[in-house]
Design an enzyme around this catalytic site. Sequence first.
Site, PDB file in Angstrom:
ATOM      1  N   HIS A 206       0.774  -1.369  -0.011  1.00 37.25           N
ATOM      2  CA  HIS A 206      -0.181  -0.087  -0.115  1.00 37.25           C
ATOM      3  C   HIS A 206       0.836   1.224  -0.040  1.00 37.25           C
ATOM      4  O   HIS A 206       0.176   2.194  -0.139  1.00 37.25           O
ATOM      5  CB  HIS A 206      -0.987  -0.105   1.103  1.00 37.25           C
TER       6      HIS A 206
HETATM    7  C1  UD1 Z   1      -2.179   5.041   6.266  1.00 37.14           C
HETATM    8  C2  UD1 Z   1      -0.661   5.398   7.001  1.00 37.14           C
HETATM    9  C3  UD1 Z   1       0.228   4.226   6.917  1.00 37.14           C
HETATM   10  C4  UD1 Z   1      -0.280   3.104   7.385  1.00 37.14           C
HETATM   11  C5  UD1 Z   1      -1.613   2.757   6.569  1.00 37.14           C
HETATM   12  C6  UD1 Z   1      -2.128   1.409   7.226  1.00 37.14           C
HETATM   13  C7  UD1 Z   1      -0.267   7.822   6.652  1.00 37.14           C
HETATM   14  C8  UD1 Z   1       0.381   8.893   6.115  1.00 37.14           C
HETATM   15  N1  UD1 Z   1      -0.525   6.678   6.271  1.00 37.14           N
HETATM   16  O1  UD1 Z   1      -1.842   4.788   4.822  1.00 37.14           O
HETATM   17  O2  UD1 Z   1       1.098   4.955   7.623  1.00 37.14           O
HETATM   18  O3  UD1 Z   1       0.610   1.911   7.214  1.00 37.14           O
HETATM   19  O4  UD1 Z   1      -2.590   3.618   6.652  1.00 37.14           O
HETATM   20  O5  UD1 Z   1      -3.176   0.858   6.368  1.00 37.14           O
HETATM   21  O6  UD1 Z   1      -1.227   8.173   7.451  1.00 37.14           O
HETATM   22  N2  UD1 Z   1      -9.302   4.240   1.606  1.00 37.14           N
HETATM   23  C9  UD1 Z   1     -10.691   3.403   1.640  1.00 37.14           C
HETATM   24  N3  UD1 Z   1     -11.301   3.082   2.768  1.00 37.14           N
HETATM   25  C10 UD1 Z   1     -10.738   3.209   3.793  1.00 37.14           C
HETATM   26  C11 UD1 Z   1      -9.346   3.862   4.129  1.00 37.14           C
HETATM   27  C12 UD1 Z   1      -8.943   4.325   3.027  1.00 37.14           C
HETATM   28  O7  UD1 Z   1     -11.130   3.237   0.599  1.00 37.14           O
HETATM   29  O8  UD1 Z   1     -11.431   2.674   4.920  1.00 37.14           O
HETATM   30  C13 UD1 Z   1      -8.667   4.757   0.487  1.00 37.14           C
HETATM   31  C14 UD1 Z   1      -9.132   6.175   0.331  1.00 37.14           C
HETATM   32  O9  UD1 Z   1      -9.295   6.294  -1.095  1.00 37.14           O
HETATM   33  C15 UD1 Z   1      -7.743   6.930   0.666  1.00 37.14           C
HETATM   34  C16 UD1 Z   1      -6.670   5.502   0.291  1.00 37.14           C
HETATM   35  O10 UD1 Z   1      -7.152   4.386   0.754  1.00 37.14           O
HETATM   36  O11 UD1 Z   1      -7.817   7.972  -0.012  1.00 37.14           O
HETATM   37  C17 UD1 Z   1      -5.693   5.921   1.229  1.00 37.14           C
HETATM   38  O12 UD1 Z   1      -5.624   5.885   2.657  1.00 37.14           O
HETATM   39  P1  UD1 Z   1      -5.076   6.843   3.514  1.00 37.14           P
HETATM   40  O13 UD1 Z   1      -5.769   6.886   4.946  1.00 37.14           O
HETATM   41  O14 UD1 Z   1      -4.659   8.254   2.946  1.00 37.14           O
HETATM   42  O15 UD1 Z   1      -3.546   6.477   3.793  1.00 37.14           O
HETATM   43  P2  UD1 Z   1      -3.025   4.881   3.736  1.00 37.14           P
HETATM   44  O16 UD1 Z   1      -2.407   4.421   2.426  1.00 37.14           O
HETATM   45  O17 UD1 Z   1      -3.993   3.866   4.284  1.00 37.14           O
END
Ligand code: UD1
Length: 358
Positions: A206
Amino acid sequence: MKIFSIVGARPQFIKAAVIARALSEKKGISHHIIHSGQHYDEAMSDVFFDEMHIPKPLYNLNISGGSHGVMTGKMMIEFDQLFEREKPELIIVYGDTNTTLAASLSAKKMGIKIAHVEAGVRNFDQYMPEEINRIVTDRLSNFNFGCTELAVTNLKLEGFESYAHCKIMNVGDVMYDAFLFYKGILEEKELDFFKENKRHVLVTLHRPYNVDNIGRLRMIISALNKLSEQLEVVFPIHPRTRSKLEEAAIETNFKVINPIGYFDVLRALDKAHFVVTDSGGLVREAYFDGKPSLYLLQDHVWPEIVNIDASIGLDVASETDLLEAFSKLDKMQFKYDASIFGKGDAGEEIANVIHALV
Ligand code: UD1
């Protein structure tokens, strides 16, 4: 004493589960969970609260998505108001997400004490969002709970011993506490994967470094496609990665499944022979479970387990790179060494330090 644990992303739910349990036994402490909303799906959030019996959040800020600045800024606005209203004396933050950073910045400016669980981790990659988040959070915290000796050494080298407001200590890893506790109560359940009569590989991916760079993502998937000719490759996919694969129309010929909860991760690890991941949490869990791992970032967050031959760090530059590194996993032999991540009582140690403040 009113204490808030601030969580938002999957690994933080696991860590907060351990701390909530340890603090619930301490007199004079009123501990509540605050959820930023960063991870919000049933599969990315609810399942953890349900199966690990984490107390329901007192508040959910429902903030997710957007650029790092937007997400962090929106969270700070909400944390400011929440802290002003609720007046916690201490917040506990976990790891290195945007949620951790936002809560720490808000709390510090309001004179609220901060305890950072998993402090002092460094992989010295200044371009990695998590590295920035952990450096700033450590610097603001009053209690930096490292989970390895190296984490504490990192803080000492950065001069933390001379900051009068800040205590640094190695308490061990709450993720190891969680691993032991939940494995102990895990009910048997058949998974609908890892049933083939082949060796099993658990994959997660991820990190923006791997999945936002379509060329690199293509190389990684192509190598996994090759591996799946001989092995059963299973990939519980993060929503961010799924959308990148779809955008670039990258084909997979292995099992891509929805994200799985903590209990199924434990079950999957048990059946897996190898782990390929860029998650700093899963790579540790693989080690706890005695499974060799390939960590797909050059600058490993846990050099401690590279040094004992339990994990290999790799910045994927070609498909062959990944296949060659993977072939080394088979020869790696190691066993759990309590001198690295502790004995599984990190939650209790942290709770004792916090209880002494009451
Ligand atoms: C985040 C953390 C990372 C951690 C990871 C665990 C930061 C900078 N990064 O990364 O350190 O290892 O979480 O998984 O805080 N999304 C969904 N559903 C959800 C959550 C996310 O669809 O329930 C999608 C959204 O489009 C979102 C994207 O995933 O924009 C990325 O999620 P985000 O929370 O920005 O960061 P992670 O890549 O999950």
